[in-house]
Design an enzyme around this catalytic site. Structure first.
Site, PDB file in Angstrom:
ATOM      1  N   ARG A 126       0.842  -1.201   0.000  1.00  8.26           N
ATOM      2  CA  ARG A 126       0.000   0.000   0.000  1.00  8.26           C
ATOM      3  C   ARG A 126       0.875   1.247   0.000  1.00  8.26           C
ATOM      4  NH1 ARG A 126      -1.788   0.679   4.397  1.00  8.26           N
ATOM      5  NH2 ARG A 126      -1.097  -1.171   5.468  1.00  8.26           N
TER       6      ARG A 126
ATOM      7  N   TYR B  70      -1.476  -3.428  -6.886  1.00  8.08           N
ATOM      8  CA  TYR B  70      -1.270  -4.133  -5.615  1.00  8.08           C
ATOM      9  C   TYR B  70      -2.555  -4.197  -4.769  1.00  8.08           C
ATOM     10  CZ  TYR B  70      -0.327  -5.188  -0.817  1.00  8.08           C
ATOM     11  OH  TYR B  70      -0.426  -5.752   0.432  1.00  8.08           O
TER      12      TYR B  70
ATOM     13  N   LYS C  63      -9.642  -2.309   1.878  1.00 12.07           N
ATOM     14  CA  LYS C  63      -9.332  -1.190   2.755  1.00 12.07           C
ATOM     15  C   LYS C  63     -10.061   0.086   2.334  1.00 12.07           C
ATOM     16  CE  LYS C  63      -7.053  -3.738   5.449  1.00 12.07           C
ATOM     17  NZ  LYS C  63      -5.722  -4.213   5.340  1.00 12.07           N
TER      18      LYS C  63
ATOM     19  N   HIS D 235     -10.364  -2.545  11.637  1.00 14.12           N
ATOM     20  CA  HIS D 235      -9.288  -3.397  11.108  1.00 14.12           C
ATOM     21  C   HIS D 235      -9.074  -4.552  12.101  1.00 14.12           C
ATOM     22  CE1 HIS D 235      -4.866  -3.497   9.418  1.00 14.12           C
ATOM     23  NE2 HIS D 235      -5.632  -4.390   8.838  1.00 14.12           N
TER      24      HIS D 235
ATOM     25  N   SER E  36      -1.167  -3.763  10.281  1.00 16.84           N
ATOM     26  CA  SER E  36      -0.825  -4.644   9.167  1.00 16.84           C
ATOM     27  C   SER E  36       0.417  -5.477   9.500  1.00 16.84           C
ATOM     28  CB  SER E  36      -0.561  -3.808   7.913  1.00 16.84           C
ATOM     29  OG  SER E  36      -1.707  -3.023   7.633  1.00 16.84           O
ATOM     30  N   ALA E  37       0.354  -6.743   9.142  1.00 18.03           N
ATOM     31  CA  ALA E  37       1.455  -7.687   9.366  1.00 18.03           C
ATOM     32  C   ALA E  37       1.865  -7.784  10.830  1.00 18.03           C
ATOM     33  CB  ALA E  37       2.661  -7.347   8.471  1.00 18.03           C
ATOM     34  N   CYS E  38       0.885  -7.707  11.727  1.00 13.41           N
ATOM     35  CA  CYS E  38       1.151  -7.846  13.166  1.00 13.41           C
ATOM     36  C   CYS E  38       0.387  -9.012  13.778  1.00 13.41           C
ATOM     37  CB  CYS E  38       0.851  -6.547  13.902  1.00 13.41           C
ATOM     38  SG  CYS E  38       2.051  -5.253  13.541  1.00 13.41           S
ATOM     39  N   GLY E  39      -0.134  -9.919  12.963  1.00 15.38           N
ATOM     40  CA  GLY E  39      -0.605 -11.183  13.533  1.00 15.38           C
ATOM     41  C   GLY E  39      -2.103 -11.446  13.551  1.00 15.38           C
ATOM     42  N   LYS E  40      -2.910 -10.689  12.776  1.00 16.49           N
ATOM     43  CA  LYS E  40      -4.361 -10.956  12.796  1.00 16.49           C
ATOM     44  C   LYS E  40      -4.697 -12.324  12.189  1.00 16.49           C
ATOM     45  CE  LYS E  40      -5.424  -7.144  10.686  1.00 16.49           C
ATOM     46  NZ  LYS E  40      -4.036  -6.680  10.683  1.00 16.49           N
TER      47      LYS E  40
ATOM     48  N   ASN F   5      -2.868 -14.885  11.809  1.00 15.08           N
ATOM     49  CA  ASN F   5      -2.362 -15.960  12.664  1.00 15.08           C
ATOM     50  C   ASN F   5      -3.235 -16.174  13.891  1.00 15.08           C
ATOM     51  OD1 ASN F   5       0.530 -17.201  11.981  1.00 15.08           O
ATOM     52  ND2 ASN F   5       0.352 -15.155  11.082  1.00 15.08           N
TER      53      ASN F   5
ATOM     54  N   ASP G 245      -9.252  -9.896   8.982  1.00 13.38           N
ATOM     55  CA  ASP G 245      -8.711  -8.557   8.693  1.00 13.38           C
ATOM     56  C   ASP G 245      -9.688  -7.422   8.997  1.00 13.38           C
ATOM     57  OD1 ASP G 245      -6.303  -7.198   7.639  1.00 13.38           O
ATOM     58  OD2 ASP G 245      -7.636  -6.504   6.041  1.00 13.38           O
TER      59      ASP G 245
ATOM     60  N   ARG H 118       1.941 -12.271  -0.835  1.00  9.39           N
ATOM     61  CA  ARG H 118       0.637 -12.614  -0.234  1.00  9.39           C
ATOM     62  C   ARG H 118      -0.045 -13.739  -0.989  1.00  9.39           C
ATOM     63  NH1 ARG H 118      -1.704  -8.961   3.888  1.00  9.39           N
ATOM     64  NH2 ARG H 118      -0.038  -7.486   4.319  1.00  9.39           N
TER      65      ARG H 118
ATOM     66  N   ASP I 167       0.372 -20.470  21.512  1.00  8.63           N
ATOM     67  CA  ASP I 167       0.387 -20.151  22.941  1.00  8.63           C
ATOM     68  C   ASP I 167      -0.325 -18.840  23.265  1.00  8.63           C
ATOM     69  OD1 ASP I 167       1.642 -22.393  24.216  1.00  8.63           O
ATOM     70  OD2 ASP I 167       3.487 -21.834  23.155  1.00  8.63           O
TER      71      ASP I 167
HETATM   72  P1  GTP Z   1      -2.243  -7.906   7.396  1.00 13.71           P
HETATM   73  O1  GTP Z   1      -2.801  -8.923   6.440  1.00 13.71           O
HETATM   74  O2  GTP Z   1      -1.172  -7.078   6.789  1.00 13.71           O
HETATM   75  O3  GTP Z   1      -3.304  -7.055   8.003  1.00 13.71           O
HETATM   76  O4  GTP Z   1      -1.441  -8.725   8.534  1.00 13.71           O
HETATM   77  P2  GTP Z   1      -1.902  -9.581   9.805  1.00 13.71           P
HETATM   78  O5  GTP Z   1      -2.175  -8.678  10.953  1.00 13.71           O
HETATM   79  O6  GTP Z   1      -2.968 -10.540   9.432  1.00 13.71           O
HETATM   80  O7  GTP Z   1      -0.558 -10.376  10.177  1.00 13.71           O
HETATM   81  P3  GTP Z   1      -0.186 -11.927   9.999  1.00 13.71           P
HETATM   82  O8  GTP Z   1      -1.032 -12.819  10.864  1.00 13.71           O
HETATM   83  O9  GTP Z   1      -0.132 -12.236   8.565  1.00 13.71           O
HETATM   84  O10 GTP Z   1       1.281 -11.940  10.605  1.00 13.71           O
HETATM   85  C1  GTP Z   1       2.310 -11.139  10.107  1.00 13.71           C
HETATM   86  C2  GTP Z   1       3.641 -11.627  10.571  1.00 13.71           C
HETATM   87  O11 GTP Z   1       3.692 -11.688  12.002  1.00 13.71           O
HETATM   88  C3  GTP Z   1       3.969 -13.034  10.077  1.00 13.71           C
HETATM   89  O12 GTP Z   1       5.292 -13.061   9.632  1.00 13.71           O
HETATM   90  C4  GTP Z   1       3.797 -13.894  11.295  1.00 13.71           C
HETATM   91  O13 GTP Z   1       4.620 -15.023  11.275  1.00 13.71           O
HETATM   92  C5  GTP Z   1       4.142 -12.954  12.448  1.00 13.71           C
HETATM   93  N1  GTP Z   1       3.401 -13.327  13.676  1.00 13.71           N
HETATM   94  C6  GTP Z   1       2.069 -13.564  13.781  1.00 13.71           C
HETATM   95  N2  GTP Z   1       1.726 -13.921  15.042  1.00 13.71           N
HETATM   96  C7  GTP Z   1       2.863 -13.896  15.771  1.00 13.71           C
HETATM   97  C8  GTP Z   1       3.168 -14.154  17.155  1.00 13.71           C
HETATM   98  O14 GTP Z   1       2.313 -14.497  17.972  1.00 13.71           O
HETATM   99  N3  GTP Z   1       4.470 -14.007  17.530  1.00 13.71           N
HETATM  100  C9  GTP Z   1       5.449 -13.632  16.636  1.00 13.71           C
HETATM  101  N4  GTP Z   1       6.681 -13.517  17.094  1.00 13.71           N
HETATM  102  N5  GTP Z   1       5.198 -13.386  15.331  1.00 13.71           N
HETATM  103  C10 GTP Z   1       3.929 -13.515  14.898  1.00 13.71           C
HETATM  104  C1  SPV Z   2      -2.896  -4.650   5.349  1.00  9.55           C
HETATM  105  O1  SPV Z   2      -1.930  -4.038   4.876  1.00  9.55           O
HETATM  106  O2  SPV Z   2      -3.385  -4.380   6.476  1.00  9.55           O
HETATM  107  C2  SPV Z   2      -3.493  -5.765   4.591  1.00  9.55           C
HETATM  108  C3  SPV Z   2      -3.097  -5.950   3.210  1.00  9.55           C
HETATM  109  O3  SPV Z   2      -4.362  -6.468   5.109  1.00  9.55           O
HETATM  110  S1  SPV Z   2      -3.850  -4.780   2.164  1.00  9.55           S
HETATM  111  O4  SPV Z   2      -5.049  -5.384   1.586  1.00  9.55           O
HETATM  112  O5  SPV Z   2      -2.897  -4.469   1.137  1.00  9.55           O
HETATM  113  O6  SPV Z   2      -4.241  -3.613   2.911  1.00  9.55           O
HETATM  114 MN    MN Z   3      -4.818  -5.774   7.180  1.00  6.17          MN
END
Ligand code: GTP
Ligand code: SPV
Ligand code: MN
Length: 587
Positions: A71, A199, A208, A228, A250-254, A256, A279, A373, A499
């Site tokens: 983005r 993208y 978004k 979000h 973003s990319a902080c673990g949702k 997962n 998301d 992705r 965990d």
């Molecule tokens: P967006 O799709 O961008 O909104 O991301 P998201 O919030 O869904 O994040 P996602 O679950 O894809 O995780 C992003 C990264 O964080 C990955 O590389 C995961 O491996 C890492 N991650 C997720 N959960 C954990 C956790 O509990 N601990 C650690 N250390 N890393 C984590």
């Molecule tokens: C984010 O960046 O929070 C995502 C991927 O979930 S995107 O759809 O590009 O916003």
């Molecule tokens: Mn997101």
């Protein structure tokens, strides 16, 4: 042929076609035959690469332009009439000025191309939560991705009928020129214009742009919330299900957390986690005074790197068929895909995300882009919730905020009440990730994980959060988590992933008034022994450390929050200013 006689819709499409001058216009009906034909065309043009159809049936690889992998927050605009309504955290331009500028860029941008008309629904069609959109695009990748991420087709046109009740999205790849790339929102016209990108978050306009930026303004006006947030269900051994929504940047673990598998001790007892969304959550007060949530999406646009059979087997299974992978490694030996963290066996005979020969054993650079992705249908997910399609949504018992903080934030704490919970969300900070262009790992304030996604003044958005309490006689409890505290060597202290269930379980015990907590300056913190340590490798000293608050660091943090709040002037709700004072005094 248009499957509608809606005059407003047809005249807007005519107007857009006049501007962009496509050779033809094709309506997407949602049927498999048409999508199959488009896949065929995109393979012929090289836009999609078919993968091994035995190992990955229905799966394709897409490579984006190399300058177009995330983005672009600095080129994303909220174009409401008054600058103050966009607020200090959004880029703003006057609607007429932005329209004029973009008209020049869109002019003739679809010459020699087809304009696809995608009718789509955010939320189950016909649900009281559902909102409809039409995206016009010159990209087959966008059509095929939207067909995974949203509910697409003629049922949506029927639901729209003859009304003007739809969000208008215009997208053109144009020349993919990064200097002319703009993602512009016109909330007063329910319109989105996106140009010169291919993208995900810039071009899958249901996600978004609509489901957060435009929807947040609709929610403000209609007494609901667009957030979000992931949504997950926890099933207890007695069959009782409770739902949690969590906002992480973003990319902080949702993804997962939404798909986590409880540790063996819990699984053996019969605990299960069900995924409702990974998301975005749309939240509405119900007649019973509880907050209900639906996931408006139909698929997952998930981060590939780090996804593996151990960290997130459910996400991996979701990508086993009918998935589009973007910017990952292509393994040439068996025509499958690979990314960093998938396994410890990178392919030697492969192409990296740019399509260049790549040997995973010797290469000095990563093979998959850090923001590579997968676009996977939600129904592929082994733990998809029975409630995924429930038009009434699921009742939320807990809202969780969280971010990536190496030092400051403890593993978990609970807010004292709703208003304090809104404060906790508003002061979120997190280290930036590869999901947006720009520096990675820099701490920035990211209130409610909505910094890049709030479609109006963030101060007014906080007031809206505070006001929602009036519609909730039984509001969710609000928590904050941080899975990302580092030790002095830079390793994560908390093992995370499965965990994290131990922390969720403490939250649900708090919801049921069954767990202890210490009252601190931040709110309620568990004592280390309140977290279930059965069959767990972490030692008590580490856990004590994770649950500690460093006063000096928090005083610094409070200064940063005060500075951030200062940007909002009169738009800062008085209640939040009071909360900050209370925190400062308590520290
Ligand atoms: P967006 O799709 O961008 O909104 O991301 P998201 O919030 O869904 O994040 P996602 O679950 O894809 O995780 C992003 C990264 O964080 C990955 O590389 C995961 O491996 C890492 N991650 C997720 N959960 C954990 C956790 O509990 N601990 C650690 N250390 N890393 C984590
Ligand atoms: C984010 O960046 O929070 C995502 C991927 O979930 S995107 O759809 O590009 O916003
Ligand atoms: Mn997101």
């Amino acid at each position: 042929m248009a499957a509608t006689t809606n005059k407003q819709l047809i005249s807007w499409i005519d107007e857009s076609a006049k501007l962009t001058q496509p050779d033809s216009v094709i309506w997407i009906n949602g049927g498999e035959a048409q999508l199959a034909e488009l896949r065929k065309q995109s393979v012929a043009s090289g836009e999609l690469i078919p993968l091994n159809q035995e190992k990955l049936p229905g799966c394709y690889l897409h490579r984006s332009a190399q300058n177009d992998v995330a983005r672009v927050e600095d080129r994303t605009f909220i174009c409401c009439p008054e600058e103050k309504d966009a607020g200090p955290t959004n880029n703003w331009k006057a609607p007429a000025e932005m329209r004029a500028q973009l008209e020049t860029i869109f002019s003739g941008s679809m010459k020699g191309r087809v304009m696809y008309v995608i009718p789509y629904s955010m939320g189950p069609v016909g649900s009281p939560f559902a909102k409809y959109g039409i995206e016009l695009t010159d990209s087959i990748y966008v059509v095929l991705s939207m067909a995974i991420m949203t509910r697409v087709g003629n049922s949506v046109l029927n639901a729209i009928g003859d009304t003007g009740d739809f969000i208008k999205g215009l997208h053109s790849k144009a020349e993919l020129d990064p200097e002319k790339r703009y993602i512009a929102h016109f909330p007063q016209d329910n319109t989105i214009w996106s140009v010169n990108s291919g993208y995900g978050g810039n071009v899958l306009l249901g996600k978004k742009c609509f489901a957060l930026r435009i929807a947040s303004t609709l929610g403000r006006d209609e007494n609901w919330m667009a957030e979000h947030m992931l949504i997950l269900g926890i099933e207890a051994p007695n069959g009782e299900k409770r739902y949690i929504a969590a906002a992480f940047p973003s990319a902080c673990g949702k993804t997962n957390l939404a798909m986590l598998i409880p540790p063996k001790v819990y699984a053996d007892k019969g605990y299960k986690v069900w995924t409702v969304g990974d998301d975005i959550a749309w939240l509405r007060p119900g007649n019973d005074g509880r907050l209900y949530a639906v996931n408006p999406e139909y698929g997952f646009f998930g981060v590939a790197p780090g996804t593996n059979a151990k960290s997130n087997p459910n996400a991996l299974a979701s990508t086993a068929r009918n998935t589009i992978f973007t910017n990952v490694v292509q393994n040439l030996d068996d025509n499958t895909v690979w990314w960093e963290g998938l396994d410890k066996n990178p392919p030697e005979n492969a192409l990296d995300w740019t399509g260049k020969p790549w040997n995973g054993k010797t290469a000095a650079t990563v093979g998959a882009h850090p923001n590579s992705r997968f676009t996977a249908p939600a129904i592929n997910c082994p733990c998809i919730s029975d409630e995924f399609e429930n038009p009434a949504g699921v009742p939320i018992d807990a809202i969780v905020f969280g971010g990536r903080r190496a030092k400051t934030a403890p593993l978990v704490y609970q807010s004292r009440d709703w208003a304090h919970g809104v404060f906790v969300g508003s002061i979120m900070g997190s280290e930036t990730t590869a999901a947006a262009t720009g520096a990675v790992g820099v701490v920035r304030r990211d209130p409610m994980a909505m910094l890049p996604f709030c479609g109006y003044n963030m101060g007014d958005y906080w007031q809206h959060w505070l006001d929602m309490e009036k519609s909730l006689t039984n509001p969710p409890k609000i928590f904050n988590v941080n899975w990302f505290r580092l030790d002095d060597e830079g390793h994560f202290i908390w093992p995370g992933f499965g965990d994290n269930f131990r922390v969720l379980e403490w939250m649900l015990r708090r919801v049921r008034n069954e767990a202890e907590a210490n009252e601190t300056a931040l709110g309620y913190l568990p004592k280390p022994e309140d977290i279930n340590l059965e069959d767990f490798e972490i030692d008590l000293a580490a856990l004590t450390d994770l649950l500690s608050i460093d006063n000096a660091l928090w005083k610094e943090e409070a200064k940063g929050i005060r500075e951030f709040y200062g940007k909002f002037g009169a738009a800062l709700p008085a209640k939040l200013a009071e909360q900050l004072e209370t925190l400062e005094n308590a520290l």
